[in-house]
Motif scaffolding. Structure first.
Motif, PDB file in Angstrom:
ATOM      1  N   ARG A  50      12.991   2.145   0.945  1.00 34.44           N
ATOM      2  CA  ARG A  50      13.496   2.290  -0.425  1.00 34.44           C
ATOM      3  C   ARG A  50      14.310   1.065  -0.834  1.00 34.44           C
ATOM      4  O   ARG A  50      14.220   0.601  -1.966  1.00 34.44           O
ATOM      5  CB  ARG A  50      14.359   3.552  -0.511  1.00 34.44           C
ATOM      6  N   PHE A  51      15.111   0.544   0.097  1.00 32.11           N
ATOM      7  CA  PHE A  51      15.922  -0.637  -0.167  1.00 32.11           C
ATOM      8  C   PHE A  51      15.029  -1.824  -0.532  1.00 32.11           C
ATOM      9  O   PHE A  51      15.276  -2.535  -1.516  1.00 32.11           O
ATOM     10  CB  PHE A  51      16.774  -0.956   1.065  1.00 32.11           C
ATOM     11  N   VAL A  52      13.985  -2.038   0.249  1.00 31.09           N
ATOM     12  CA  VAL A  52      13.061  -3.140  -0.018  1.00 31.09           C
ATOM     13  C   VAL A  52      12.368  -2.943  -1.365  1.00 31.09           C
ATOM     14  O   VAL A  52      12.219  -3.884  -2.157  1.00 31.09           O
ATOM     15  CB  VAL A  52      12.012  -3.267   1.099  1.00 31.09           C
TER      16      VAL A  52
ATOM     17  N   MET B  38      12.530  -5.572  -4.418  1.00 32.58           N
ATOM     18  CA  MET B  38      11.298  -6.190  -4.908  1.00 32.58           C
ATOM     19  C   MET B  38      11.096  -5.900  -6.395  1.00 32.58           C
ATOM     20  O   MET B  38      10.658  -6.763  -7.159  1.00 32.58           O
ATOM     21  CB  MET B  38      10.100  -5.694  -4.097  1.00 32.58           C
ATOM     22  N   ARG B  39      11.423  -4.699  -6.816  1.00 35.56           N
ATOM     23  CA  ARG B  39      11.306  -4.364  -8.233  1.00 35.56           C
ATOM     24  C   ARG B  39      12.255  -5.224  -9.065  1.00 35.56           C
ATOM     25  O   ARG B  39      11.908  -5.677 -10.157  1.00 35.56           O
ATOM     26  CB  ARG B  39      11.607  -2.884  -8.444  1.00 35.56           C
ATOM     27  N   THR B  40      13.461  -5.452  -8.533  1.00 37.60           N
ATOM     28  CA  THR B  40      14.431  -6.309  -9.225  1.00 37.60           C
ATOM     29  C   THR B  40      13.889  -7.729  -9.355  1.00 37.60           C
ATOM     30  O   THR B  40      14.158  -8.419 -10.343  1.00 37.60           O
ATOM     31  CB  THR B  40      15.769  -6.330  -8.456  1.00 37.60           C
TER      32      THR B  40
ATOM     33  N   GLU C  77       5.747  -6.204  -6.562  1.00 39.52           N
ATOM     34  CA  GLU C  77       5.436  -4.939  -5.908  1.00 39.52           C
ATOM     35  C   GLU C  77       5.608  -5.084  -4.403  1.00 39.52           C
ATOM     36  O   GLU C  77       5.272  -6.132  -3.826  1.00 39.52           O
ATOM     37  CB  GLU C  77       4.000  -4.507  -6.217  1.00 39.52           C
ATOM     38  N   ILE C  78       6.081  -4.029  -3.761  1.00 38.20           N
ATOM     39  CA  ILE C  78       6.297  -4.075  -2.317  1.00 38.20           C
ATOM     40  C   ILE C  78       4.980  -4.299  -1.576  1.00 38.20           C
ATOM     41  O   ILE C  78       4.962  -4.884  -0.485  1.00 38.20           O
ATOM     42  CB  ILE C  78       7.010  -2.783  -1.839  1.00 38.20           C
ATOM     43  N   ALA C  79       3.870  -3.857  -2.152  1.00 36.13           N
ATOM     44  CA  ALA C  79       2.570  -4.053  -1.504  1.00 36.13           C
ATOM     45  C   ALA C  79       2.205  -5.527  -1.392  1.00 36.13           C
ATOM     46  O   ALA C  79       1.387  -5.904  -0.555  1.00 36.13           O
ATOM     47  CB  ALA C  79       1.487  -3.305  -2.288  1.00 36.13           C
ATOM     48  N   ASP C  80       2.816  -6.380  -2.239  1.00 45.27           N
ATOM     49  CA  ASP C  80       2.524  -7.824  -2.225  1.00 45.27           C
ATOM     50  C   ASP C  80       3.555  -8.612  -1.438  1.00 45.27           C
ATOM     51  O   ASP C  80       3.623  -9.847  -1.555  1.00 45.27           O
ATOM     52  CB  ASP C  80       2.485  -8.350  -3.664  1.00 45.27           C
ATOM     53  N   LEU C  81       4.367  -7.919  -0.639  1.00 44.94           N
ATOM     54  CA  LEU C  81       5.496  -8.551   0.044  1.00 44.94           C
ATOM     55  C   LEU C  81       5.080  -9.753   0.890  1.00 44.94           C
ATOM     56  O   LEU C  81       5.646 -10.843   0.763  1.00 44.94           O
ATOM     57  CB  LEU C  81       6.210  -7.513   0.919  1.00 44.94           C
ATOM     58  N   ASP C  82       4.093  -9.595   1.761  1.00 45.13           N
ATOM     59  CA  ASP C  82       3.719 -10.684   2.672  1.00 45.13           C
ATOM     60  C   ASP C  82       3.226 -11.912   1.911  1.00 45.13           C
ATOM     61  O   ASP C  82       3.587 -13.049   2.249  1.00 45.13           O
ATOM     62  CB  ASP C  82       2.647 -10.212   3.652  1.00 45.13           C
TER      63      ASP C  82
ATOM     64  N   LYS D 234       3.659  -2.051   7.826  1.00 44.97           N
ATOM     65  CA  LYS D 234       2.472  -2.690   7.247  1.00 44.97           C
ATOM     66  C   LYS D 234       2.710  -4.172   6.973  1.00 44.97           C
ATOM     67  O   LYS D 234       1.761  -4.933   6.796  1.00 44.97           O
ATOM     68  CB  LYS D 234       2.077  -1.972   5.950  1.00 44.97           C
ATOM     69  N   SER D 235       3.977  -4.577   6.932  1.00 48.63           N
ATOM     70  CA  SER D 235       4.305  -5.972   6.653  1.00 48.63           C
ATOM     71  C   SER D 235       4.364  -6.796   7.933  1.00 48.63           C
ATOM     72  O   SER D 235       5.255  -6.619   8.762  1.00 48.63           O
ATOM     73  CB  SER D 235       5.659  -6.058   5.921  1.00 48.63           C
ATOM     74  N   ALA D 236       3.424  -7.719   8.077  1.00 41.34           N
ATOM     75  CA  ALA D 236       3.415  -8.605   9.242  1.00 41.34           C
ATOM     76  C   ALA D 236       4.625  -9.530   9.225  1.00 41.34           C
ATOM     77  O   ALA D 236       5.193  -9.851  10.272  1.00 41.34           O
ATOM     78  CB  ALA D 236       2.129  -9.426   9.255  1.00 41.34           C
TER      79      ALA D 236
END
Length: 254
Positions: A127-129, A133-135, A139-144, A215-217
């Motif tokens: 939730r923190f991440v 990321m929203r700020t 999107e969290i799915a695009d983190l890597d 899921k994040s390498a």
């Protein structure tokens, strides 16, 4: 015998289907503030897709008591058994879910020796991440992809509200958004490592990383740096709790 393992999480609800000892299918849905409805959706999916008429249901997680089940098991126990299924012999597990972070020490056969759980603060959780990321407008799915070439900036606040204000301040000062995002990952990994060392792990002993953030390498690499140990992931890491529930059911109800 068919066995459904169901892990009701705060963010997602995960289910796995076993026939005897062989895994047949998996299914994940957003919990979306309706854990009972999400759990029912997972069970209905397996019933429809596999034409089930009889099955054993084992539940774990936050909503584990919301559906009639053949067996209800605590999530720490299930994560231990799930970790053993994914990575036989593993003794150290870090699970980062939507609203909590669990560090678990096992005996090398899937039984829990000791654990530490942070479920009172969003810091160090998925939730923190997601909020950070929203700020940052991503999107969290695009983190890597987003942090691929980044250099981390220091994030001092771990409270979600204060950290969000700090991120906004860093943006206004001209810091690159991707550098801020990577800084968030470093701050979380540092916090989790402090929780992890309380279990007195053997230095350098391999860690299995489970939960949604596994899921994040990139995060796995950052986490490995702070715990000073190899961090392994599995394509089924997010299903560890559900798999453990099913494994316990197969043994106890078979």
């Amino acid at each position: 015998m068919y066995t459904i393992g169901l892990d009701s999480g705060s963010t997602t609800t995960k289910g796995v289907l076993f026939f005897n000892t062989e895994m047949q299918d998996k299914y994940l849905v957003p919990t979306a503030g309706n854990p009972k409805g999400a759990m029912t959706e997972v069970v209905d999916y397996f019933k429809t897709q596999h034409g089930l008429t009889e099955w054993k249901l084992v539940t774990t997680g936050y909503g584990r008591k919301l559906l009639p089940a053949d067996l209800v098991v605590t999530e720490i126990t299930c994560h231990g058994k799930g970790a053993e299924y994914l990575h036989p012999g593993v003794k150290q597990v870090i699970d980062i879910g939507g609203q909590d972070c669990k560090t678990i020490q096992l005996n090398g056969r899937g039984s829990v020796v000791e654990f530490s759980m942070n479920d009172r603060c969003a810091a160090g959780t998925g939730r923190f991440v997601e909020v950070m990321m929203r700020t940052l407008g991503e999107e969290i799915a695009d983190l890597d992809r987003f942090v691929q070439d980044a250099q981390p900036v220091t994030i001092n606040s771990m409270c979600t509200v204060f950290a969000e204000s700090e991120v906004i301040s860093l943006i206004s000062k001209g810091e690159a958004r991707e550098d801020i995002a990577l800084g968030v990952l470093h701050s979380i990994a540092q916090r989790i490592s402090s929780q992890y060392v309380k279990l007195r792990p053997t230095r350098g002993e391999e860690v299995l990383f489970t939960g949604g953030l596994s899921k994040s390498a990139t995060f796995a690499k950052v986490l490995a740096h702070y715990v000073a140990a190899p961090v392994q992931r599995d394509e089924l890491s997010q299903y560890a709790g559900a798999i453990g529930a099913a494994q316990i059911g197969i043994k106890k109800l078979g």
